[in-house]
Every structure is written in C-alpha cells, then in structure tokens.
Write an enzyme that holds these catalytic residues in place. Structure first.
Site, PDB file in Angstrom:
ATOM      1  N   HIS A  28       5.609   6.149  -0.629  1.00 26.54           N
ATOM      2  CA  HIS A  28       6.413   4.944  -0.738  1.00 26.54           C
ATOM      3  C   HIS A  28       5.533   3.705  -0.595  1.00 26.54           C
ATOM      4  O   HIS A  28       4.395   3.781  -0.130  1.00 26.54           O
ATOM      5  CB  HIS A  28       7.489   4.927   0.345  1.00 26.54           C
ATOM      6  CG  HIS A  28       6.901   5.002   1.718  1.00 26.54           C
ATOM      7  ND1 HIS A  28       6.711   6.202   2.375  1.00 26.54           N
ATOM      8  CD2 HIS A  28       6.425   4.039   2.535  1.00 26.54           C
ATOM      9  CE1 HIS A  28       6.138   5.972   3.544  1.00 26.54           C
ATOM     10  NE2 HIS A  28       5.950   4.669   3.667  1.00 26.54           N
ATOM     11  N   HIS A  74       0.808  -1.213   0.000  1.00 24.80           N
ATOM     12  CA  HIS A  74       0.000   0.000   0.000  1.00 24.80           C
ATOM     13  C   HIS A  74       0.844   1.266   0.000  1.00 24.80           C
ATOM     14  O   HIS A  74       2.024   1.250   0.338  1.00 24.80           O
ATOM     15  CB  HIS A  74      -0.929   0.012   1.222  1.00 24.80           C
ATOM     16  CG  HIS A  74      -0.185   0.120   2.528  1.00 24.80           C
ATOM     17  ND1 HIS A  74       0.178  -0.969   3.272  1.00 24.80           N
ATOM     18  CD2 HIS A  74       0.271   1.207   3.210  1.00 24.80           C
ATOM     19  CE1 HIS A  74       0.824  -0.563   4.357  1.00 24.80           C
ATOM     20  NE2 HIS A  74       0.898   0.752   4.334  1.00 24.80           N
TER      21      HIS A  74
END
Length: 302
Positions: free
Chosen positions: A246, A129
């Site tokens: 990220h 995610h």
C-alpha cells in the site's frame, strides 16, 4: 487489515544559514525563469534531506499531531526502514489532494480529522512510499554489514525497474492501532517484483535478528550462534502478499466509523486507476542516512 508503521527518524537541529547579501548584479538582472520551468531536483537531493529537524530529545506527541513514537530513542540503536519511494507529479498530486479532500468532507467532526501526508507543515512536498520492511532496529556494528548484505542480494537478483498500479482505496491501522491510514492498495500485476523485493528484504533483515514484514516467522526457524533467527530456503514461503502492499496518503488518530469507511473507500477510483507509479531503486534508511540502491537495467542482466 493492519499495516506496519515505521517511526520517524530525527536529525540534529540544523543551524540557520546567515542572511544572503544581495549584490547589485542580482538587482539589475531580472529573474526570467519561472518556478514552473525549473528542472526537477535530482533524486539524490531528496535523500540528503530525508530527515526532519529534531525539535525535542523526548517523545512529545504534541509536536507531531498526537502521534506516539513506536521505537524509542536508545543510544547505539538505529531505526531502519526498507522501502520504495514515489514523488508524485503535479497532476498526480492534484488527484491525491482531491481524494483526501473528499475523505475529509465524508468524515465530519474534529475527532476524525485527517492529516495529509503529501506536504510538510511548511508546504514542502513529501515523498510517498511502499514499505518493504517493518520498523526495525539495527545496532551500530550491524549497520554496514546489513547494508552490504542487502545491496549484494538486491543487485544479484537482477530485478529491473518496474511500474505498479492502484487497485483500490482503503483504511488500515498500524500494528498498535494508534493511527489509521488512508491508503492506496496495489493492483496485482503479471510481474511479481514487489513480492520478490519483500523476500529479499525479509531474508536480509532476518540474518540480523529482525522480524519479517507480513510474513510470519516460521515455527521451524532456528537461532544461530549469535541468537539471531535463521530460516532455511526450504521453509521460506512464496506466498503472494500483493493485497498487503500500500501507499499511505493521509492519517487519522481515530478509526473511521464503519458507515463512513465504505463511502471513503469508493472515492475517485476511476482517476486513481490511471496512475502508473514507476520505481527504479530501493531505499534503505538507517538512522538518518538514506542509501539508494538502483535496480538492474536490462542491459546489465547477464
């Protein structure tokens, strides 16, 4: 550069299903469908089983590879996380496994052991995610009002499905520096959907007294009548936070040595640069419940 960790949610222990009785029809008809030809599970299926089984009512790091819970369990509090979810394909998983293996070979020693985030202990594939919120906590009475507010704001934004690309590999710690993550940094694209979604998440959570992700709380912020922080649109920054976004693929309890961090960060960048990660919804996880809010389709934009 620090990244923000969100706590793992827990669910009530599931009861074991009774043994399945094999009838004679099952035994006579061979299974002609191989696992590789089975259709993929619908996205909603993963939301139903997004939480791990509770194995302890207390924070026991020994059950989680030494990890410590950031947000303790408190009755009436609901750990909340807003994020974009990615289930890598078979080929993408292989690429990610390869770079994790290379990182393991670079970081020698038990103290620098790397734990993959690609699969569970039982071998089931786990979703990856991009976080759009900190690990925050909502009270029971705030859950539905927040979800309604966030969903209405997101739908009104008319943000359409989009893709991101990987720009680099990196090591980064959580806020408490209790874990270090091996992450894929996102490349800056012409579309600014990630920053737009971050602003929506920060603004919606801010209405319920929760701090923003990446964006510092403005000194000019004020408290409303309920003691919650409010920020006017004039003071809201439009800073580009692309360098912070990220996707974590592995973690370690120890900070990698500086000499090894540079070597690990340069692994397999050519293969990663070809990744195109598609998002068509935003996930809001409140406690053990996951809501999937679809992004606007082109024909729905007025």
């Amino acid at each position: 550069m620090a990244l923000v960790q969100y706590s793992d949610s827990e669910s009530e222990a599931e009861q074991e299903a009774p043994p399945r009785k094999i009838n004679k029809i099952d035994q006579k008809i061979p299974n002609r469908t191989s696992p590789s030809t089975l259709p993929p599970l619908p996205a909603a299926f993963h939301d139903l089983y997004a939480s791990s089984i509770r194995v302890s009512v207390r924070d026991d790091p020994s059950l989680h590879g030494g990890r410590k819970r950031v947000i303790p369990h408190v009755e009436g509090n609901w750990p909340t996380h807003i994020y974009l979810e990615w289930y890598p394909s078979k080929d993408e998983l292989q690429t990610l496994r390869d770079i994790i293996t290379q990182a393991e070979n670079t970081l020698q020693g038990e103290e620098h052991k790397i734990y993959s985030l690609l699969h569970s202990d039982l071998g089931a594939q786990l979703p990856l995610h991009v976080s759009l919120s900190r690990p925050v906590v909502l009270r029971t009475e705030q859950r539905q009002p927040f979800l309604d507010t966030f969903q209405e704001t997101l739908l009104a934004s008319n943000i359409s499905p989009f893709e991101i690309q990987v720009g680099s590999l990196d090591w980064a710690s959580n806020t408490e520096k209790t874990r270090w993550f091996y992450v894929l940094r996102v490349k800056r694209l012409n579309q600014d959907h990630l920053n737009h979604l971050l602003r929506i998440s920060n603004r919606s959570l801010g209405l319920f007294g929760q701090p923003p992700l990446y964006e510092p709380i403005s000194d000019s912020s004020e408290l409303d009548g309920t003691g919650r922080h409010t920020r006017s649109s004039s003071s809201e920054t439009l800073k580009d936070y692309t360098e912070y976004f990220h996707i974590s693929v592995a973690w370690s309890l120890q900070e990698p040595p500086a000499r090894d961090r540079d070597r690990v960060e340069n692994l397999a960048l050519q293969r990663l640069s070809s990744l195109r990660i598609h998002f068509d919804s935003v996930k809001a996880k409140i406690g053990n419940h996951v809501s999937s809010i679809p992004l606007a389709r082109p024909h729905s934009i007025r």
